[in-house]
Motif scaffolding. Structure first.
Motif, mmCIF file in Angstrom:
data_model
loop_
_atom_site.group_PDB
_atom_site.id
_atom_site.type_symbol
_atom_site.label_atom_id
_atom_site.label_comp_id
_atom_site.label_asym_id
_atom_site.label_seq_id
_atom_site.Cartn_x
_atom_site.Cartn_y
_atom_site.Cartn_z
ATOM 1 N N ARG A 64 0.830 -1.210 0.000
ATOM 2 C CA ARG A 64 0.000 0.000 0.000
ATOM 3 C C ARG A 64 0.860 1.253 0.000
ATOM 4 N N ILE A 65 0.289 2.299 -0.568
ATOM 5 C CA ILE A 65 0.879 3.631 -0.528
ATOM 6 C C ILE A 65 -0.136 4.549 0.138
ATOM 7 N N GLY A 66 0.304 5.276 1.156
ATOM 8 C CA GLY A 66 -0.582 6.187 1.866
ATOM 9 C C GLY A 66 -0.108 7.628 1.735
ATOM 10 N N LEU A 67 -1.016 8.519 1.395
ATOM 11 C CA LEU A 67 -0.671 9.922 1.177
ATOM 12 C C LEU A 67 -1.639 10.835 1.914
ATOM 13 N N ALA A 68 -1.131 11.975 2.340
ATOM 14 C CA ALA A 68 -1.973 13.081 2.800
ATOM 15 C C ALA A 68 -1.569 14.291 1.963
ATOM 16 N N ASN A 69 -2.510 14.807 1.157
ATOM 17 C CA ASN A 69 -2.213 15.871 0.196
ATOM 18 C C ASN A 69 -3.219 17.014 0.342
ATOM 19 N N TRP A 70 -2.712 18.228 0.407
ATOM 20 C CA TRP A 70 -3.595 19.392 0.439
ATOM 21 C C TRP A 70 -4.392 19.478 -0.866
ATOM 22 N N THR A 71 -5.641 19.919 -0.793
ATOM 23 C CA THR A 71 -6.495 20.037 -1.972
ATOM 24 C C THR A 71 -6.420 21.451 -2.549
ATOM 25 N N PRO A 72 -6.746 21.606 -3.835
ATOM 26 C CA PRO A 72 -6.670 22.938 -4.451
ATOM 27 C C PRO A 72 -7.620 23.963 -3.842
ATOM 28 N N ASP A 73 -8.777 23.500 -3.377
ATOM 29 C CA ASP A 73 -9.791 24.440 -2.900
ATOM 30 C C ASP A 73 -9.816 24.598 -1.385
ATOM 31 N N GLY A 74 -8.978 23.847 -0.679
ATOM 32 C CA GLY A 74 -8.878 24.027 0.763
ATOM 33 C C GLY A 74 -8.024 25.237 1.101
ATOM 34 N N PHE A 75 -7.859 25.486 2.381
ATOM 35 C CA PHE A 75 -7.126 26.676 2.810
ATOM 36 C C PHE A 75 -5.715 26.728 2.236
ATOM 37 N N ILE A 76 -4.955 25.624 2.347
ATOM 38 C CA ILE A 76 -3.570 25.657 1.868
ATOM 39 C C ILE A 76 -3.530 25.819 0.350
ATOM 40 N N GLY A 77 -4.430 25.153 -0.362
ATOM 41 C CA GLY A 77 -4.503 25.346 -1.802
ATOM 42 C C GLY A 77 -4.780 26.793 -2.165
ATOM 43 N N ARG A 78 -5.671 27.422 -1.429
ATOM 44 C CA ARG A 78 -5.973 28.841 -1.667
ATOM 45 C C ARG A 78 -4.798 29.721 -1.267
ATOM 46 N N LEU A 79 -4.069 29.320 -0.213
ATOM 47 C CA LEU A 79 -2.879 30.066 0.187
ATOM 48 C C LEU A 79 -1.836 30.055 -0.929
ATOM 49 N N PHE A 80 -1.642 28.876 -1.563
ATOM 50 C CA PHE A 80 -0.698 28.797 -2.679
ATOM 51 C C PHE A 80 -1.051 29.820 -3.760
ATOM 52 N N LYS A 81 -2.342 29.962 -4.033
ATOM 53 C CA LYS A 81 -2.785 30.895 -5.071
ATOM 54 C C LYS A 81 -2.522 32.340 -4.660
#
Length: 271
Positions: free
Chosen positions: A145-162
């Protein structure tokens, strides 16, 4: 953007990113995210004795979560200082962990060396996303198995990137890290695998929006470098825009800052 960076450009970008993550001290931020690593290990139904690789481990949140479940953990990152922070934490908890300096795009392990590979808010920042995904898949055994935790584009961090990108544009041709937080991109990166995703919320809890900006500007490499790239007027404008975003999302009222940030919890069955 449809034109992607050439391999030589990606190499230069990686060098700058490595210097960026070595700036400040990510462990100050990373330790607040520990719950994400714990939840990911539970989603993976991690077993004692399994061989676990933490890719782009930072200061070791998923590393420690797996070690607490008696897994055989190898923790990797390409920033030696972050590995040292993880080592300090493991020693403090009397956990046995192997630490190896490694690039997520060139993992120094044989094929199918691990039962599980994990990454929490780490591998998603690799410049060559396809190569990093191939490497994670390569080192995990069939049926693992591969397990990931990834920020989404529309969440706070995704919006922060923008927000940051409006003040300090990212390198031309580089895919957004937050694409790892979409089912469509994950299907492209891990073809022919069964992918299970669960939207989750990590909640940032700080004294105020200004406090959040001060902490991230001081200790978080990407934010630190963004501010450093601007003149005083530009720095003030960036800070104001981040404060506005934080205040718009704050559910803590005037007493404190409480900002929910969406991420995808991902479990990939390696075929």
């Amino acid at each position: 953007m449809t034109v992607l960076a050439a391999a030589s450009d990606l190499g230069a970008i990686k060098q700058r990113q490595q210097a960026m993550w070595a700036t400040g001290d990510y462990s100050v931020i990373g330790t607040t995210l520990q719950i994400v690593g714990e939840d990911l290990c539970e989603a993976l139904d991690l077993r004692a004795g399994e061989r676990v690789l933490d890719v782009a481990a930072g200061n070791g949140n998923a590393t420690l979560a797996a070690a607490r479940r008696f897994a055989l953990v190898t923790s990797t990152d390409y920033v030696p200082r972050l590995l040292e922070r993880g080592r300090e934490r493991a020693e403090a908890e009397r956990q046995t962990v192997s630490f190896t300096e490694a690039d997520a795009e060139e993992l120094p392990f044989p094929d199918e060396s691990f039962d599980v590979a994990v990454s929490t808010f780490g591998v998603m920042f690799s410049p060559d996303q396809e190569k990093a995904a191939r490497e994670m898949r390569r080192v995990v055994r069939r049926g693992g198995r591969i397990g990931l935790a990834n920020w989404t584009p529309d969440g706070f961090i995704g919006r922060l990137f923008k927000v940051i990108g409006r003040h300090v544009p990212p390198p031309a041709g580089l895919r957004s890290p937050s694409l790892w937080g979409t089912e469509e991109r994950l299907a492209e990166l891990f073809p022919a695998c069964r992918i299970t995703v669960k939207p989750r919320i990590y909640t940032f809890r700080y004294r105020s929006a200004e406090h959040w900006v001060d902490v991230f500007r001081t200790w978080y490499g990407p934010t630190n470098r963004a501010f450093a790239a601007l003149d005083p007027a530009g720095q003030a404008a960036l800070a104001a825009d981040i404060v506005t975003l934080l205040q718009d999302l704050n559910r803590g009222g005037e007493a404190a800052l409480i900002v929910p940030s969406e991420y995808l919890e991902v479990v990939i069955d390696r075929s």
